[in-house]
Design a protein around this motif. Sequence first.
Motif, PDB file in Angstrom:
ATOM      1  N   GLY B  39       0.841  -1.189   0.000  1.00  0.00           N
ATOM      2  CA  GLY B  39       0.000   0.000   0.000  1.00  0.00           C
ATOM      3  C   GLY B  39       0.872   1.233   0.000  1.00  0.00           C
ATOM      4  O   GLY B  39       2.077   1.135   0.216  1.00  0.00           O
ATOM      5  N   GLU B  40       0.283   2.383  -0.264  1.00  0.00           N
ATOM      6  CA  GLU B  40       1.040   3.629  -0.253  1.00  0.00           C
ATOM      7  C   GLU B  40       1.306   4.069   1.174  1.00  0.00           C
ATOM      8  O   GLU B  40       0.733   3.533   2.108  1.00  0.00           O
ATOM      9  N   SER B  41       2.107   5.139   1.353  1.00  0.00           N
ATOM     10  CA  SER B  41       2.239   5.674   2.708  1.00  0.00           C
ATOM     11  C   SER B  41       0.876   6.174   3.146  1.00  0.00           C
ATOM     12  O   SER B  41       0.115   6.716   2.361  1.00  0.00           O
ATOM     13  N   HIS B 211       5.974  -1.010   0.119  1.00  0.00           N
ATOM     14  CA  HIS B 211       5.185  -0.321  -0.888  1.00  0.00           C
ATOM     15  C   HIS B 211       5.593  -0.779  -2.285  1.00  0.00           C
ATOM     16  O   HIS B 211       5.056  -0.325  -3.276  1.00  0.00           O
ATOM     17  N   LEU B 251      -1.561   1.059  -9.077  1.00  0.00           N
ATOM     18  CA  LEU B 251      -0.228   0.942  -8.483  1.00  0.00           C
ATOM     19  C   LEU B 251       0.709   0.199  -9.418  1.00  0.00           C
ATOM     20  O   LEU B 251       1.862   0.584  -9.604  1.00  0.00           O
ATOM     21  N   ALA B 254       1.834   2.326 -12.381  1.00  0.00           N
ATOM     22  CA  ALA B 254       2.661   3.499 -12.092  1.00  0.00           C
ATOM     23  C   ALA B 254       4.151   3.183 -12.008  1.00  0.00           C
ATOM     24  O   ALA B 254       4.978   4.086 -11.973  1.00  0.00           O
ATOM     25  N   VAL B 255       4.503   1.902 -11.964  1.00  0.00           N
ATOM     26  CA  VAL B 255       5.915   1.533 -11.840  1.00  0.00           C
ATOM     27  C   VAL B 255       6.586   1.569 -13.216  1.00  0.00           C
ATOM     28  O   VAL B 255       6.107   0.921 -14.140  1.00  0.00           O
ATOM     29  N   PRO B 266       1.008   6.417 -16.107  1.00  0.00           N
ATOM     30  CA  PRO B 266      -0.347   6.650 -15.619  1.00  0.00           C
ATOM     31  C   PRO B 266      -0.314   7.019 -14.136  1.00  0.00           C
ATOM     32  O   PRO B 266       0.456   6.443 -13.368  1.00  0.00           O
ATOM     33  N   VAL B 267      -1.102   7.992 -13.757  1.00  0.00           N
ATOM     34  CA  VAL B 267      -1.140   8.453 -12.375  1.00  0.00           C
ATOM     35  C   VAL B 267      -2.453   7.991 -11.770  1.00  0.00           C
ATOM     36  O   VAL B 267      -3.457   7.905 -12.464  1.00  0.00           O
ATOM     37  N   LEU B 268      -2.406   7.648 -10.482  1.00  0.00           N
ATOM     38  CA  LEU B 268      -3.623   7.178  -9.831  1.00  0.00           C
ATOM     39  C   LEU B 268      -4.693   8.260  -9.837  1.00  0.00           C
ATOM     40  O   LEU B 268      -4.430   9.393  -9.446  1.00  0.00           O
ATOM     41  N   ARG B 270      -7.448   9.342  -7.919  1.00  0.00           N
ATOM     42  CA  ARG B 270      -7.933   9.021  -6.573  1.00  0.00           C
ATOM     43  C   ARG B 270      -9.433   9.179  -6.400  1.00  0.00           C
ATOM     44  O   ARG B 270      -9.986   8.838  -5.383  1.00  0.00           O
TER      45      ARG B 270
END
Lengths: 245, 276
Positions: B39-41, B211, B251, B254-255, B266-268, B270
């Motif tokens: 998961g993200e921070s 993460h 996620l 994005a890597v 690609p950006v999440l 939200r």
Amino acid sequence: MNALTLEGVNIAYGHTQVVHDVSFSVASGESFALVGESGSGKSTVLKAIAALATGWSGSIEVAGKPRSREHDKAFARQCQMVFQDPYGSLHPRKTIDTILAEPLQVHGLGNRNTRILDMLNAVGLDKRYRFRFPHQLSGGQRQRVAIARALMLEPSIMLLDEPTSALDVSVQAEILNLLKRLRAEQNLTYLMVSHNLPVVGFMCERMAVMQQGRIVEICDTAALRTGEFTSGYTQELYAASGGAG
Amino acid sequence: MAMLELENLRVSFPSAEGPVDVVKGISLSLGRERLGIVGESGSGKSLTGRAILKLINRPGVMHADRLEFDGIDLLSQSERQMRHLRGARLSMVMQDPKFSLHPVMRVGDQIAEALRCHERLRRRDVKARVIEMLEKVRINEPEAVARLYPHQISGGMGQRVMIAMMLIPKPDLLIADEPTSALDVSVQATVLDLIDSLVTDNGMGLMLISHDLNLVARYCDRILVMNAGEVVEECAAGQLQQATHPYTQGLLAAVPQMVEDRDELPVLDRSRWSGT
């Protein structure tokens, strides 16, 4: 013309020499990466260019002019640095507005209000963040502020020291996209330090691989697709990063 | 039988607008296997790990319907009883060796302390066990390293010292909270291979919190994806690429890849799911 040229640069901290005989050049508008593990001297090379490490010998030329060993104002207009840790590189007691105004003040540039607003816009920060303190922002937002501060003087060369390694993958993607867009818009030259090969492949055209203070290989990042490297160390690094090798 | 059973875990912190739930009702069970939590921070993954050891500091408050480890009800254990379990049976490797090691205590003494807290041994035996453990985490010249202070060793070595410290009382469950994010790629692989081999050899359970999706997929059997305090997806490590939840897909996308053809990552987005 080359934006940056290093010829036979040796760098020492006190009596310990950490970088040995490093030579490379970065063309204007190019994005060049220094790759290697911790302690390989890649950040030290950036520090020498930015005059943060003064014990160097050899020749460093920035935009055709030899780099002096002191801080000089004209150089700061041309070349700025973004640091690794956005949690440590912003003054905790100053607002974003003060942080961004400082380089303008030092160089006596006017029209600060519009410049700051334009810059916040360029790095994708809403203007409501302008009078906040760094601790009120997330890591990704802080890194945007750090990039904005570096761009305030409209430099042509940016030194990026692991700009995304302290960030999450999703935020890393945002910052990488931002850096790529800014480079295209303002025709910037990047010298980036990273140990993450996929990030280098995404951002840069050429890279130099460093090991124990020496450059072992300079190649196009297109080689990351095939994994064809001449040096054994690069192969090792490539395999450890999950590349087919 | 599952070694660890956790039902409806909640962790909340007070704020000006009343308590805020940071972990919102997580249930999981863990046998002698390798479970990854990604998961993200700010997604609550580290707090989940800490809550299992009942290490949530005030003003944070934890609450669970059930928290059982090997038949022991951890919720009803006193702080004193917990101290006997922590380290000995449940242990945790922290993120950063720079901040988690005692700065003015020799490395060897710190490892010995972990052992002496839980077992009564003669001094000679303690020393032998410490050296043996340092050898196991592949430190050359263990006698010399045991006499060094944390600032004299590198990050990778520090992380290995922490692992030695956590494994020396032979725990049943190891919780590793971002054990390699402070390390280089080349050292990262060594440290994780090491944890992996120690976990399989001793038949321990492992909970790897990170993460880094790809890293977790490489070292775990099962993966939980967390976002905003909730588990959004659970899958076998091999099936990560077929994940269905938009957050997991975001996620993964994005890597940056080694063979990268995309001009923009690609950006999440939200707004596509609740939370953050």
